[in-house]
Design an enzyme around this catalytic site. Structure first.
Site, PDB file in Angstrom:
ATOM      1  N   TYR A  14     -15.703   3.669  -3.888  1.00 46.09           N
ATOM      2  CA  TYR A  14     -14.712   3.640  -2.819  1.00 46.09           C
ATOM      3  C   TYR A  14     -14.819   2.366  -2.000  1.00 46.09           C
ATOM      4  CZ  TYR A  14     -11.165   7.033  -2.312  1.00 46.09           C
ATOM      5  OH  TYR A  14      -9.971   7.682  -2.437  1.00 46.09           O
ATOM      6  N   HIS A  31       0.810  -1.215   0.000  1.00 43.83           N
ATOM      7  CA  HIS A  31       0.000   0.000   0.000  1.00 43.83           C
ATOM      8  C   HIS A  31       0.853   1.278   0.000  1.00 43.83           C
ATOM      9  CE1 HIS A  31      -3.627   2.326   0.643  1.00 43.83           C
ATOM     10  NE2 HIS A  31      -2.934   3.047   1.511  1.00 43.83           N
TER      11      HIS A  31
END
Ligand SMILES: [Fe+2]
Length: 388
Positions: free
Chosen positions: A315, A262
């Site tokens: 999202y 990430h």
């Protein structure tokens, strides 16, 4: 500003005689930052840019502000703020504010008055619709996904074009907004690792000449608002050059930086301002380590309040929270936030996120303005307390 530009006619040498067809001198104006010690532009006007005939204190729409207390994460549903008959300056509904930056939302269907923000730069993010931005430096055409950067004290107005109103998320700074310094060479060129570069930047493309007398300009300045009446219309420039001008960068031209695991928000930074940053989350391939968890981990940014404006896509990390198109979330310092329950597990194996969001991270706490409280989803703070 990104780099040197010139539009229209300018004399071969600065500060020398440059004459109108009738033999009179054009009026030269320097607009520059930090006294005479930083970026600037030189503009050439048909009339004196100093000639005002009236000045009157002006009271703009204003809302009360209150601290985020009790301290909570907040979800603001901006599409409940829809209005008609509003313009992109006086129709702004302030949501979150501190002394460094003010965030507002406006749905504009009428042209704004001529306006000058003398407090700081403005960044208008276009969520939907289109507008013609008329400025002393010329015209810019803004469409959905554009960040429109208006430097301090540039006189402009916003004219909605297109069939639907233009929806703007407005970031008003108390200083200058620009590309992060780490993206630029010492001479200001975008470096190879920057997620955008000069070719992605659109400047004013056409000068405007309006021949009119007694023209009002609303000025937001360091001590309130004033209406100045100019003897001649300020859109009377025949040419300019320099590094200081309004410009547009489209979020769709932002090239995301991805990794095996990430990547945190600084990898998505787009602009910096005094005591805040602006980042762009755009559709991208996600983490490709074999054991990667693509959604973010829980995090607590102890020195900042984090605002996200959700402007497109889906999202994934927020599924189940009520967040949707046009939502704004505020995750303040003093509170740990993260993906919704179940989102981490669900994201494993994902290769692509279709998300579009603008983030503003402020280094000082944001107050809540009256319109924000009117459209707050009061259940948001408890949405992490659910079974996946
Ligand atoms: Fe966050």
């Amino acid at each position: 500003m990104p780099y040197y530009r010139s539009l229209g006619e300018v004399p071969r040498k600065r500060h020398t005689q440059f004459r109108r067809p009738d033999g009179g001198l054009y009026a030269e104006e320097l607009m520059g930052q930090e006294g005479f010690s930083s970026d600037s532009s030189l503009l050439y006007h048909r009339h004196a840019p100093t000639a005002i005939v009236a000045a009157e204190a002006y009271t703009p729409p204003a809302w009360s502000r209150q601290p985020n207390r009790p301290l909570k994460p907040r979800h603001l549903v901006t599409h409940k703020l829809d209005t008609t008959g509003a313009d992109a300056v006086l129709g702004r509904q302030h949501l979150l504010a501190n002394d460094d930056v003010r965030l507002s939302y406006v749905v504009a269907d009428t042209p704004s008055p001529l306006y000058r923000n003398a407090v700081g730069d403005e960044c208008l993010y276009v969520e939907a619709g289109a507008a013609r931005i008329e400025t002393t430096f010329g015209v810019l055409d803004a469409v959905a996904g554009d960040y429109v950067l208006i430097p301090t004290s540039v006189i402009f107005r916003v004219v909605p074009t297109g069939d639907a109103p233009v929806r703007l998320f407005v970031i008003e700074a108390s200083g200058h907004i620009g590309p992060p310094k780490r993206f630029l060479s010492v001479r200001g060129q975008f470096l190879e690792h920057a997620p955008y570069c000069e070719r992605d930047i659109r400047g004013p493309h056409e000068l405007i000449h309006v021949d009119a007398a007694d023209v009002d300009v609303l000025v937001q300045h360091r001590r309130g608002w004033t209406r100045h009446t100019y003897a001649r219309h300020p859109f009377d420039v025949v040419g300019w050059d320099g590094m200081q001008y309004p410009w547009i960068f489209s979020i769709h031209d932002y090239e995301p930086i991805t990794g095996r695991i990430h990547q945190p928000p600084p990898a998505h930074q787009t602009f910096q301002g005094p005591n805040f940053v602006i980042c762009s989350f755009v559709p991208r391939k996600v983490d490709y380590h074999p054991l990667a968890i693509p959604v973010p981990y829980n995090h607590h940014n102890v020195d900042s309040d984090e605002v996200l404006f959700y402007t497109g896509g889906n999202y994934e990390a927020r599924r189940g929270s009520g967040i949707g198109q046009g939502s704004i979330s505020l995750h303040p310092s003093g509170f740990t936030h993260g993906p919704q329950p179940g989102a981490a597990e669900r994201s494993i194996g994902a290769e692509y996120f279709d998300e579009l969001a603008v983030m503003v991270d402020t280094f000082r706490p944001l107050d809540l303005c009256e319109p924000a409280l009117a459209v707050e989803d009061e259940n948001y703070a408890w949405t992490w307390n659910r079974q996946p």
